[in-house]
Design a protein around this motif. Structure first.
Motif, mmCIF file in Angstrom:
data_model
loop_
_atom_site.group_PDB
_atom_site.id
_atom_site.type_symbol
_atom_site.label_atom_id
_atom_site.label_comp_id
_atom_site.label_asym_id
_atom_site.label_seq_id
_atom_site.Cartn_x
_atom_site.Cartn_y
_atom_site.Cartn_z
ATOM 1 N N UNK A 45 0.653 -1.259 -0.015
ATOM 2 C CA UNK A 45 -0.096 0.069 0.029
ATOM 3 C C UNK A 45 0.928 1.074 0.105
ATOM 4 N N UNK A 46 1.855 1.380 0.940
ATOM 5 C CA UNK A 46 2.723 2.393 0.953
ATOM 6 C C UNK A 46 3.462 2.865 -0.549
ATOM 7 N N UNK A 47 3.906 1.640 -1.139
ATOM 8 C CA UNK A 47 4.663 1.693 -2.464
ATOM 9 C C UNK A 47 3.526 2.069 -3.569
ATOM 10 N N UNK A 48 2.527 1.573 -3.529
ATOM 11 C CA UNK A 48 1.437 2.223 -4.294
ATOM 12 C C UNK A 48 0.808 3.597 -4.267
ATOM 13 N N UNK A 49 1.020 4.014 -3.278
ATOM 14 C CA UNK A 49 0.756 5.574 -2.722
ATOM 15 C C UNK A 49 1.785 6.193 -3.558
ATOM 16 N N UNK A 50 2.993 5.750 -3.432
ATOM 17 C CA UNK A 50 4.350 6.380 -3.847
ATOM 18 C C UNK A 50 4.119 6.281 -5.349
ATOM 19 N N UNK A 107 12.572 3.369 8.023
ATOM 20 C CA UNK A 107 12.163 4.860 7.491
ATOM 21 C C UNK A 107 13.169 5.458 6.543
ATOM 22 N N UNK A 108 14.346 4.848 6.449
ATOM 23 C CA UNK A 108 15.445 5.171 5.219
ATOM 24 C C UNK A 108 14.633 4.996 3.706
ATOM 25 N N UNK A 109 13.932 4.125 3.365
ATOM 26 C CA UNK A 109 13.568 4.241 2.153
ATOM 27 C C UNK A 109 12.354 5.588 2.270
ATOM 28 N N UNK A 110 11.582 5.627 3.169
ATOM 29 C CA UNK A 110 10.882 6.858 3.263
ATOM 30 C C UNK A 110 11.412 8.282 2.985
ATOM 31 N N UNK A 111 12.577 8.130 3.491
ATOM 32 C CA UNK A 111 13.650 9.322 3.396
ATOM 33 C C UNK A 111 14.227 9.441 1.884
ATOM 34 N N UNK A 112 14.322 8.297 1.419
ATOM 35 C CA UNK A 112 14.834 8.451 -0.148
ATOM 36 C C UNK A 112 13.649 8.969 -0.874
ATOM 37 N N UNK A 117 10.704 13.409 -4.066
ATOM 38 C CA UNK A 117 9.697 14.508 -3.887
ATOM 39 C C UNK A 117 10.404 15.809 -3.937
ATOM 40 N N UNK A 118 11.160 16.077 -2.982
ATOM 41 C CA UNK A 118 11.983 17.406 -3.268
ATOM 42 C C UNK A 118 12.396 17.792 -4.560
ATOM 43 N N UNK A 119 13.070 16.737 -4.856
ATOM 44 C CA UNK A 119 13.775 16.867 -6.164
ATOM 45 C C UNK A 119 12.798 17.243 -7.362
ATOM 46 N N UNK A 120 11.635 16.704 -7.282
ATOM 47 C CA UNK A 120 10.549 17.196 -8.199
ATOM 48 C C UNK A 120 9.890 18.320 -7.936
ATOM 49 N N UNK A 121 9.773 18.902 -6.540
ATOM 50 C CA UNK A 121 9.563 20.307 -6.577
ATOM 51 C C UNK A 121 10.667 21.386 -6.830
ATOM 52 N N UNK A 122 12.047 20.953 -6.546
ATOM 53 C CA UNK A 122 12.970 21.808 -6.647
ATOM 54 C C UNK A 122 13.483 22.171 -8.310
ATOM 55 N N UNK A 123 13.430 21.039 -9.085
ATOM 56 C CA UNK A 123 13.839 21.318 -10.570
ATOM 57 C C UNK A 123 13.057 22.486 -11.271
ATOM 58 N N UNK A 124 12.176 22.577 -11.113
ATOM 59 C CA UNK A 124 11.577 23.810 -11.788
ATOM 60 C C UNK A 124 11.925 25.300 -11.327
ATOM 61 N N UNK A 139 21.859 10.514 -0.395
ATOM 62 C CA UNK A 139 21.703 9.273 -0.511
ATOM 63 C C UNK A 139 23.105 8.426 -0.525
ATOM 64 N N UNK A 140 24.118 9.149 -0.921
ATOM 65 C CA UNK A 140 25.540 8.535 -0.707
ATOM 66 C C UNK A 140 25.949 8.736 0.705
ATOM 67 N N UNK A 141 25.800 9.961 1.457
ATOM 68 C CA UNK A 141 26.573 10.174 2.448
ATOM 69 C C UNK A 141 25.782 9.779 3.697
ATOM 70 N N UNK A 142 24.347 10.383 3.822
ATOM 71 C CA UNK A 142 23.654 9.975 4.828
ATOM 72 C C UNK A 142 22.793 8.875 4.950
ATOM 73 N N UNK A 143 22.445 8.315 3.709
ATOM 74 C CA UNK A 143 21.615 7.021 3.555
ATOM 75 C C UNK A 143 22.677 5.832 3.378
ATOM 76 N N UNK A 144 23.686 5.996 2.658
ATOM 77 C CA UNK A 144 24.630 4.893 2.402
ATOM 78 C C UNK A 144 25.937 5.021 3.176
ATOM 79 N N UNK A 145 26.241 5.958 3.832
ATOM 80 C CA UNK A 145 27.389 5.828 4.752
ATOM 81 C C UNK A 145 28.774 6.009 3.875
ATOM 82 N N UNK A 146 28.647 6.743 2.819
ATOM 83 C CA UNK A 146 30.132 6.808 2.124
ATOM 84 C C UNK A 146 30.915 7.845 2.563
#
Length: 178
Positions: A45-50, A107-112, A117-124, A139-146
């Motif tokens: 249901x969550x991924x369907x909403x996404x 929660x990490x996938x929800x942050x992703x 969503x932020x990308x979609x609003x910021x690009x224009x 994604x790399x530093x904070x979610x992936x720990x690189x």
């Protein structure tokens, strides 16, 4: 004549079995507790909403045509795939038993998703480059720990590659700074 590289020496079989058992035990210790079919349904249901929200946002960018694709075409394709897979999981998920309980790591996938969503609003408003770079960094530093070095290098390279691909290779008119 036997090959020394493939024939276990005396005691090696026992060592391999012990190592395999130790690795299996370590994996089992760090695995989240098992969930049930309800967790599969909630995830579907969550991924369907996404997927549905992604399709609505993609429509707003304009789909264009196959000859002249608009900036929303590929996000729409990805959103439709997410919706189809989510519906499949929703139908089949009730019979599956291999799900894990939700935890803090859930929660990490929800942050992703929130960063997309932020990308979609910021690009224009900011163009493609800055939001895409920030997405990569998060994604790399904070979610992936690189490390910072690899995060910055990969983020710059990724944005440059997608910039060239979309603007010059596919000629998709994304809002951009340069």
């Amino acid at each position: 004549m036997s090959d020394e590289r493939t024939t276990p020496r005396a005691g090696e079989g026992d060592i391999l079995a012990e190592l395999e058992a130790e690795v299996a035990h370590e994996l089992e210790e760090h695995r989240p507790p098992a969930g049930g079919p309800a967790y599969q349904v909630v995830a579907a249901l969550v991924t369907l909403a996404i997927g549905l929200v992604g399709a609505v946002l993609a429509q707003g960018y304009g789909l264009g045509s196959l000859e002249r694709p608009g900036p929303g075409l590929w996000p729409m394709v990805v959103s439709v795939v997410i919706v189809v897979l989510s519906l499949t999981l929703l139908l089949v998920g009730r019979g599956l038993r291999d799900s894990e309980r939700f935890s803090r790591a859930s929660v990490l996938p929800l942050v992703g998703v929130a960063t997309f969503i932020a990308l979609a609003f910021l690009i224009p408003t900011l163009g493609f480059e800055i939001p895409a770079f920030l997405l990569c960094v998060v994604w790399l530093r904070f979610l992936g720990g690189e490390s910072w070095r690899s995060t910055l290098a990969v983020s710059l390279g990724t944005v440059a590659a997608f910039y060239a691909l979309f603007l010059y290779g596919l000629r998709i008119p994304l809002p951009h700074l340069f």
